[in-house]
Design an enzyme around this catalytic site. Structure first.
Site, PDB file in Angstrom:
ATOM      1  N   LYS A  80       0.817  -1.221   0.000  1.00 47.33           N
ATOM      2  CA  LYS A  80       0.000   0.000   0.000  1.00 47.33           C
ATOM      3  C   LYS A  80       0.846   1.264   0.000  1.00 47.33           C
ATOM      4  CE  LYS A  80      -1.072   1.300   4.850  1.00 47.33           C
ATOM      5  NZ  LYS A  80      -0.374   0.364   5.754  1.00 47.33           N
ATOM      6  N   HIS A 209       1.890  -3.275  14.731  1.00 50.01           N
ATOM      7  CA  HIS A 209       2.411  -2.155  13.938  1.00 50.01           C
ATOM      8  C   HIS A 209       2.523  -0.976  14.879  1.00 50.01           C
ATOM      9  CE1 HIS A 209       3.119   0.875  10.974  1.00 50.01           C
ATOM     10  NE2 HIS A 209       3.019   0.017   9.974  1.00 50.01           N
ATOM     11  N   SER A 212       3.064   4.575  11.784  1.00 49.53           N
ATOM     12  CA  SER A 212       3.890   4.886  10.619  1.00 49.53           C
ATOM     13  C   SER A 212       4.524   6.260  10.731  1.00 49.53           C
ATOM     14  CB  SER A 212       3.024   4.822   9.361  1.00 49.53           C
ATOM     15  OG  SER A 212       3.845   4.819   8.223  1.00 49.53           O
ATOM     16  N   GLU A 283       7.205  -5.688   8.089  1.00 47.85           N
ATOM     17  CA  GLU A 283       6.375  -5.203   6.980  1.00 47.85           C
ATOM     18  C   GLU A 283       6.716  -3.750   6.659  1.00 47.85           C
ATOM     19  OE1 GLU A 283       2.518  -5.635   8.692  1.00 47.85           O
ATOM     20  OE2 GLU A 283       2.418  -7.789   8.364  1.00 47.85           O
ATOM     21  N   GLY A 285       7.165  -0.360   4.805  1.00 46.13           N
ATOM     22  CA  GLY A 285       6.657   0.317   3.612  1.00 46.13           C
ATOM     23  C   GLY A 285       7.486   1.567   3.383  1.00 46.13           C
ATOM     24  N   ARG A 286       7.263   2.569   4.227  1.00 47.35           N
ATOM     25  CA  ARG A 286       7.945   3.857   4.124  1.00 47.35           C
ATOM     26  C   ARG A 286       9.465   3.712   4.011  1.00 47.35           C
ATOM     27  NH1 ARG A 286       5.793   8.511   5.738  1.00 47.35           N
ATOM     28  NH2 ARG A 286       4.228   7.423   6.960  1.00 47.35           N
ATOM     29  N   ASP A 327      -0.540  12.262   4.932  1.00 44.74           N
ATOM     30  CA  ASP A 327       0.655  11.687   5.548  1.00 44.74           C
ATOM     31  C   ASP A 327       1.572  12.761   6.134  1.00 44.74           C
ATOM     32  OD1 ASP A 327       2.053   9.199   6.082  1.00 44.74           O
ATOM     33  OD2 ASP A 327       3.569   9.862   4.655  1.00 44.74           O
TER      34      ASP A 327
HETATM   35  C1  PLP Z   1       0.691   0.406   6.405  1.00 46.71           C
HETATM   36  C2  PLP Z   1       1.146  -0.862   6.986  1.00 46.71           C
HETATM   37  C3  PLP Z   1       2.506  -1.202   6.960  1.00 46.71           C
HETATM   38  C4  PLP Z   1       3.587  -0.280   6.458  1.00 46.71           C
HETATM   39  O1  PLP Z   1       3.846   0.717   7.366  1.00 46.71           O
HETATM   40  P1  PLP Z   1       5.098   1.717   7.194  1.00 46.71           P
HETATM   41  O2  PLP Z   1       4.977   2.614   8.349  1.00 46.71           O
HETATM   42  O3  PLP Z   1       4.944   2.382   5.876  1.00 46.71           O
HETATM   43  O4  PLP Z   1       6.324   0.882   7.254  1.00 46.71           O
HETATM   44  C5  PLP Z   1       2.862  -2.434   7.463  1.00 46.71           C
HETATM   45  N1  PLP Z   1       1.949  -3.301   7.956  1.00 46.71           N
HETATM   46  C6  PLP Z   1       0.631  -3.000   7.989  1.00 46.71           C
HETATM   47  C7  PLP Z   1      -0.321  -3.999   8.524  1.00 46.71           C
HETATM   48  C8  PLP Z   1       0.196  -1.776   7.510  1.00 46.71           C
HETATM   49  O5  PLP Z   1      -1.121  -1.487   7.561  1.00 46.71           O
END
Ligand code: PLP
Length: 408
Positions: A80, A209, A212, A283, A285-286, A327
């Site tokens: 995402k 989590h 973010s 996981e 992302g950023r 964001d």
């Molecule tokens: C959005 C999300 C991530 C990614 O988060 P970042 O802060 O971008 O690393 C990882 N796991 C889950 C379940 C998320 O919803």
């Protein structure tokens, strides 16, 4: 990864191999200046609308850094954050897995030849049709934090293993505190484990989590401790031993990453040191996306009002710059044209292209005078940008082209 260097593997990866990849050299330049120089040559080649540059070498560096700092934690890139196919393909070639949250995200990753076993369906609350699709294609690991979800997975995908998403510590410092929406509270852990047990679904592990885009790293310590408590609760219920610990996302590239990795390694040793066989995954992302993308937006309109210069550019808060609203992205654009020393600047307003007054990128920002047809550069534009833009007013975010490049 196959033979050759990691960069060669990335260049032949699905999502990358059929596209042109522009090689550029840093020479003595700072990375950001080198990207800007490349963007000048792209703009000079007749491109007339906003574009991104994805520096694949940056993704490679970040991946290498991840492996140096967290060698025992396999990253599952959170799609995402930025679903650019070249980004996904590059990370797949480097051996990453993927965190997908919907049918289409799973489809996008499978289309690159990724094994379903390298996907975690990390959305705790899923539409039934999407769960059925996961069952069809063999994505067999998903998160949950409610009893309703157990019942749904049991109905739609009884062979699926579950990962219990617990709530991390409150992280007011994060840009997006996901704990508001997701994660079992401490006193919900046992009832949720029991629900899975009753349904005959295996619980493979625990995830969290920490939020973010935050700078606090101690939150990982508390969350890892709480995860161990959930592992122990499952054992006390007589459930088969859990084997997966998913430490989620929330990582930021730069010095904070080193700090976070140190906290995580220490907490893993402290709380999971006696369980050496568990598989730890993350996981991010950023971490991978944010700094790898740079945006150039073109000035398409201008108005002078007294001392204030007003500009319209061809990307805005309904496009990839939605990160300003969604964001907390703080835009600090610079003109793409090389500046002249001592150049006069003006308080400037920059608007996006749609007819909504909310579509304002920045106000009261000092810029040298610019003309229609010139460009503004926005760095660190990879996280929660193109993936969450809209088609509002006929300005399609998907029309913003991404050029692939690698800096050597
Ligand atoms: C959005 C999300 C991530 C990614 O988060 P970042 O802060 O971008 O690393 C990882 N796991 C889950 C379940 C998320 O919803």
């Amino acid at each position: 990864m196959g033979g050759g260097s990691p960069m060669q593997a990335v260049l032949v990866a699905p999502g990358v191999k059929d596209r042109k990849v522009l090689a550029f050299n840093r020479h003595a330049l700072k990375e950001k200046d080198a990207v800007a120089a490349l963007m000048r040559s792209i703009a000079g080649s007749g491109v007339r609308s906003a574009f991104h540059v994805l520096d694949l070498a940056r993704v490679l560096d970040l991946h290498a850094r991840w492996h140096r700092e967290l060698p025992d934690v396999r990253p599952y890139y959170a799609v995402k954050c930025n679903p650019e196919p070249a980004m996904l393909g590059a990370l797949a070639a480097l051996g990453a897995g993927f965190d997908c949250a919907s049918r289409r995200e799973i489809e996008a990753v499978l289309a690159l030849g990724v094994e379903p076993g390298s996907i975690v369906y990390a959305n705790p609350c899923k539409p039934e049709a999407h769960i059925e699709y996961a069952a069809q294609v063999g994505v067999n690991l998903t998160t949950y934090d409610s009893e309703e979800e157990v019942a749904k997975v049991k109905r739609c995908h009884p062979g699926c293993e579950l990962v219990l998403r617990i709530k991390g510590p409150v992280n007011g410092d994060a840009k997006v505190d996901l704990g508001v929406k997701y994660g079992a509270l401490a006193d919900e852990v046992v009832p949720l484990l029991r629900a899975a047990q009753r349904a005959g679904l295996a619980v493979a592990g625990v995830s969290f989590h920490v939020g973010s885009g935050g700078s606090r790293t101690d939150v990982y310590r508390e969350a890892i401790k709480a995860s161990r408590a959930a592992f122990d609760a499952a054992e006390a219920l007589g459930m088969p031993p859990m084997r997966v610990l998913d430490i989620g996302g929330g990582f930021v590239a730069g010095a904070t990453f080193h700090e976070a990795a140190a906290v995580i390694k220490e907490a893993l040793a402290q709380h999971f040191g006696d369980l050496p066989c568990i598989e730890v995954i993350g996981e991010p992302g950023r971490y991978f996306a944010e700094t790898a993308f740079t945006l150039a937006a073109r000035v398409i309109g201008k108005r002078t009002r007294g001392e204030v210069q007003e500009y319209w550019i061809d990307d805005g808060v309904y496009g990839s710059l939605n990160c300003i609203l969604m964001d907390d992205y703080v835009p600090r654009p610079r003109p793409l044209a090389a500046g002249r020393p001592g150049e006069k600047t003006y308080a400037s307003t920059v608007f996006g292209p749609t007819c909504d007054s909310l579509d304002t990128v920045i106000t009261g920002y000092q810029l040298p005078e610019m003309s229609v047809g010139e460009w503004l550069v926005f760095h660190d534009m990879g996280a929660y940008t193109t993936g969450s833009g809209s088609n509002f007013n006929g300005f399609y975010t998907s029309d913003i082209k991404t050029f692939l490049a690698y800096c050597s």
